[in-house]
Design an enzyme around this catalytic site. Structure first.
Site, PDB file in Angstrom:
ATOM      1  N   GLY A 270       0.446  -1.305  -0.129  1.00 59.88           N
ATOM      2  CA  GLY A 270      -0.075   0.285   0.232  1.00 59.88           C
ATOM      3  C   GLY A 270       0.419   1.644  -0.225  1.00 59.88           C
ATOM      4  O   GLY A 270       0.526   2.538  -0.102  1.00 59.88           O
ATOM      5  N   ASP A 292       3.834  -2.911   3.640  1.00 59.47           N
ATOM      6  CA  ASP A 292       5.008  -2.578   2.899  1.00 59.47           C
ATOM      7  C   ASP A 292       6.348  -3.161   3.619  1.00 59.47           C
ATOM      8  O   ASP A 292       6.089  -3.558   4.502  1.00 59.47           O
ATOM      9  CB  ASP A 292       4.733  -1.301   2.411  1.00 59.47           C
ATOM     10  CG  ASP A 292       5.057  -0.767   0.701  1.00 59.47           C
ATOM     11  OD1 ASP A 292       5.923  -1.197   0.462  1.00 59.47           O
ATOM     12  OD2 ASP A 292       4.091  -0.103  -0.325  1.00 59.47           O
ATOM     13  N   ASP A 323       6.448  -8.411   2.438  1.00 52.77           N
ATOM     14  CA  ASP A 323       6.690  -8.478   1.539  1.00 52.77           C
ATOM     15  C   ASP A 323       5.701  -9.802   0.683  1.00 52.77           C
ATOM     16  O   ASP A 323       5.155 -10.340   1.235  1.00 52.77           O
ATOM     17  CB  ASP A 323       8.297  -9.199   1.135  1.00 52.77           C
ATOM     18  CG  ASP A 323       8.738  -9.293  -0.068  1.00 52.77           C
ATOM     19  OD1 ASP A 323       7.219  -9.879  -1.309  1.00 52.77           O
ATOM     20  OD2 ASP A 323       9.694  -9.913  -0.170  1.00 52.77           O
ATOM     21  N   HIS A 343       0.348  -4.861 -11.937  1.00 50.37           N
ATOM     22  CA  HIS A 343       1.048  -4.603 -13.892  1.00 50.37           C
ATOM     23  C   HIS A 343       2.532  -4.752 -13.553  1.00 50.37           C
ATOM     24  O   HIS A 343       2.993  -4.531 -14.745  1.00 50.37           O
ATOM     25  CB  HIS A 343       0.431  -3.547 -13.682  1.00 50.37           C
ATOM     26  CG  HIS A 343       0.427  -1.943 -12.867  1.00 50.37           C
ATOM     27  ND1 HIS A 343       0.851  -0.653 -13.894  1.00 50.37           N
ATOM     28  CD2 HIS A 343       0.899  -1.386 -12.135  1.00 50.37           C
ATOM     29  CE1 HIS A 343       1.075   0.514 -13.103  1.00 50.37           C
ATOM     30  NE2 HIS A 343       1.225  -0.318 -12.377  1.00 50.37           N
TER      31      HIS A 343
END
Length: 463
Positions: A270, A292, A323, A343
Site C-alpha cells: 500500500g 509494505d 513482502d 501490473h
C-alpha cells in the site's frame, strides 16, 4: 474506393461538428464561455467544472479521436511516421522546462510573458537554448510564444505549476515537489527514467539478455528498478516517485471497496497507505492493515498520523512490514486490495502474489485489484453470452477506433513502460481472468468508477 475515402473524411468531420454543437449547447445553457487555450488553467473557473459534464466529456473524446484520425488520414504518411519517431523531443523539453521552474517564473510575470533572457536568469541556464526548448513546446500548444523569444503560460503549460513562489523552488531544489499534488512529479519521472528505459526497447528485443529490461540497459545495472530506487544516493528519486504515486490516487473513487464496521481491509503493497486512508475516511468503522517494506511503512505511519490521526489513535489501523512475495500473515480479511501492484509483475510473479492471498483468504474474502484495463483497437463483433458483469464498455462510433484511439492513450503508454521498467504488463480483462485463475481466484465483477482511468477488478476464492 475514392468515394469511400471522401465519405470517411466527411463522416469524421461530421463527428467533430456534432460534438462541437453538443459542447456549445452545454456552455450556452450555463452562459459560460469555453476555456481558452491561451489563458492559464484555473481550476476554480466554473467553465472547468462543466468539462466534467457527461455530454461534454463524451463530445470531447469524439473530437480528439476524430481530429487525430482525420489528420492521420490526410497527412503524408512519411511525415506522420517521421513526426512520431521524434515525439521524444516533447518529453525531453517538457521535463527540462519543469525542472528549471519555467511555469512558476512565467506565472509571476503575468499574461504579457517574459523574454527568454529573464526566464533563464533564475536557473542560470542558457537563454538561447531555453527559448528553443520553449518554442518546440509552443509549436505543440504547450506554452505560448507571445512575440519572438517572449513566452507566457497557456492552459496546458500552467498545469505544471507547483503552486510555490519561484524563489522558494530555486532556494530548496530538493524540496520543490514536496507539498504538491503529485502531478508534476509524475510528469517528471515519466519524462526522465521512464523515457530512458523505453528508449532501449528495440535494443532489448533485437539483442535480448536473460532478465535484462530496457531500464537495465539504459542505466547499466543488473538491479531491479525497485532496488535501484532504494539506493541511498537516490533519495530524491524515491521521494519524487512517492509524491507521484500519491497524486495518482487524488481523484480515485473508492466507493466499490467500502465494507462494514469491524471488517478488515488489507492494503497489500500500500505504499504510504494513501488509498486505504481515503477509504477509511469514508468508513470510520473499517479496520485497515497497511502492508509494505520497512522504509515505506515508516512513511505510512507519518502520513496517517498527519491525515487521519483518529484512526491511528483508536488503533483502527495497523502498519505491517510485509513482502507480498511471501505468505500473507492476515487470515481474517474481508478485502485484500492491490492498487497498481499486479501490473508491475510478470504473470508468474503476479500469480504467486495472488496465491499467497488465496491461502490466507476466508470463503467470504474479496480480492480487489485496482489497475487499468486496455481494450483492443479492433471492434469486437460478438462479446459472447458469458460476459463478466461490468466487462462490457462503451465504444466509439464508426469510423473512429472503438477505443477512441489517441483520445485515451495513457494505458497503452503505461503498458510499454511497465514492460521496459519492471517486466510488467497492463492486462486485458481476458488476461486478468487467466492470472486470477493461476493464483486461485475467480474473477466475478468489474467496476469502472466514474472519472477514473482505473478499473476495480473483483475476485472471490476459486473452488
Amino acid at each position: 474506393m475514392r468515394s469511400v475515402g471522401i465519405s470517411n473524411l466527411r463522416c469524421l468531420a461530421n463527428i467533430i461538428n456534432e460534438a462541437i454543437d453538443e459542447i456549445e449547447s452545454v456552455y450556452a445553457a450555463a452562459d459560460i464561455p469555453f476555456p481558452a487555450l491561451d489563458a492559464p488553467f484555473n481550476p476554480a473557473d466554473p467553465a472547468e467544472a462543466l468539462l466534467q459534464n457527461p455530454t461534454v466529456e463524451g463530445a470531447t473524446l469524439n473530437i480528439i479521436a476524430a481530429a487525430a484520425q482525420l489528420s492521420a488520414t490526410v497527412a503524408s504518411p512519411a511525415v506522420s511516421a517521421l513526426n512520431a519517431s521524434q515525439a521524444f523531443h516533447i518529453s525531453a523539453c517538457l521535463r527540462a522546462a519543469s525542472e528549471v521552474n519555467v511555469v512558476e517564473v512565467l506565472r509571476e510575470a503575468g499574461p504579457a510573458g517574459l523574454h527568454a533572457n529573464q526566464i533563464a536568469a533564475p536557473s542560470k541556464t542558457d537563454p538561447l537554448l531555453l527559448a528553443r526548448i520553449l518554442r518546440l513546446l509552443a509549436v505543440h500548444n504547450i506554452f505560448r510564444e507571445v512575440t519572438p523569444n517572449v513566452f507566457a503560460n497557456n492552459r496546458i503549460s500552467s498545469v505544471l505549476d507547483k503552486g510555490k513562489p519561484s524563489k522558494v523552488l530555486f532556494e530548496s531544489p530538493n524540496e520543490r515537489l514536496m507539498g504538491t499534488s503529485g502531478f508534476v512529479a509524475l510528469l517528471e519521472l515519466t519524462a526522465d527514467y521512464d523515457m530512458k528505459g523505453v528508449a532501449m526497447l528495440a535494443d532489448t528485443i533485437l539483442h535480448p539478455k536473460a532478465g535484462e529490461l530496457g531500464f537495465n540497459r539504459a542505466y547499466g545495472t543488473t538491479e531491479s528498478w525497485w532496488d535501484w530506487l532504494h539506493r541511498p544516493e537516490n533519495v530524491y528519486q524515491m521521494q519524487r516517485f512517492d509524491i507521484a504515486m500519491q497524486g495518482t490516487a487524488a481523484s480515485e473513487s473508492m466507493d466499490t471497496i467500502h465494507k462494514g464496521a469491524g471488517d478488515v481491509l488489507v492494503d497489500v503493497g500500500g505504499g504510504n497507505g494513501h488509498t486505504s486512508l481515503a477509504i477509511a475516511q469514508k468508513n470510520p468503522g473499517l479496520r485497515v492493515v497497511v502492508q509494505d517494506l520497512e522504509d515505506t511503512i515508516k512513511d505510512s505511519k507519518i502520513h496517517w498520523k498527519a491525515n487521519l490521526p483518529t484512526h491511528v489513535e483508536s488503533q483502527m489501523v495497523d502498519f505491517q512490514v510485509h513482502d507480498f512475495h511471501t505468505p500473507q500473515p492476515v487470515p481474517n480479511a474481508a478485502v485484500f486490495m492491490l492498487r497498481h501492484i499486479l501490473h508491475n509483475w510478470s504473470d508468474e510473479r503476479a500469480a504467486n502474489i495472488l496465491r499467497h492471498l488465496r491461502d490466507a483468504a476466508q470463503p467470504t474474502t474479496k480480492l480487489v485489484v485496482i489497475d487499468r484495463i486496455p481494450v483492443s483497437a479492433g471492434r469486437v463483433l460478438d462479446p459472447g453470452e458469458n460476459t463478466i458483469p461490468g466487462s462490457t464498455r462503451p465504444s466509439a462510433p464508426a469510423p473512429l477506433l472503438p477505443n477512441w484511439g489517441v483520445a485515451k492513450p495513457s494505458v497503452y503508454y503505461l503498458d510499454v513502460t511497465m514492460h521496459c521498467m519492471l517486466g510488467g504488463v497492463e492486462r486485458t480483462l481476458e488476461h486478468f481472468v487467466e492470472v486470477f485463475a493461476k493464483g486461485g481466484w475467480k474473477l466475478v465483477r468489474v467496476y469502472h468508477p466514474e472519472g477514473s482511468v482505473n478499473s476495480h477488478i473483483v475476485g472471490v476464492p476459486a473452488d
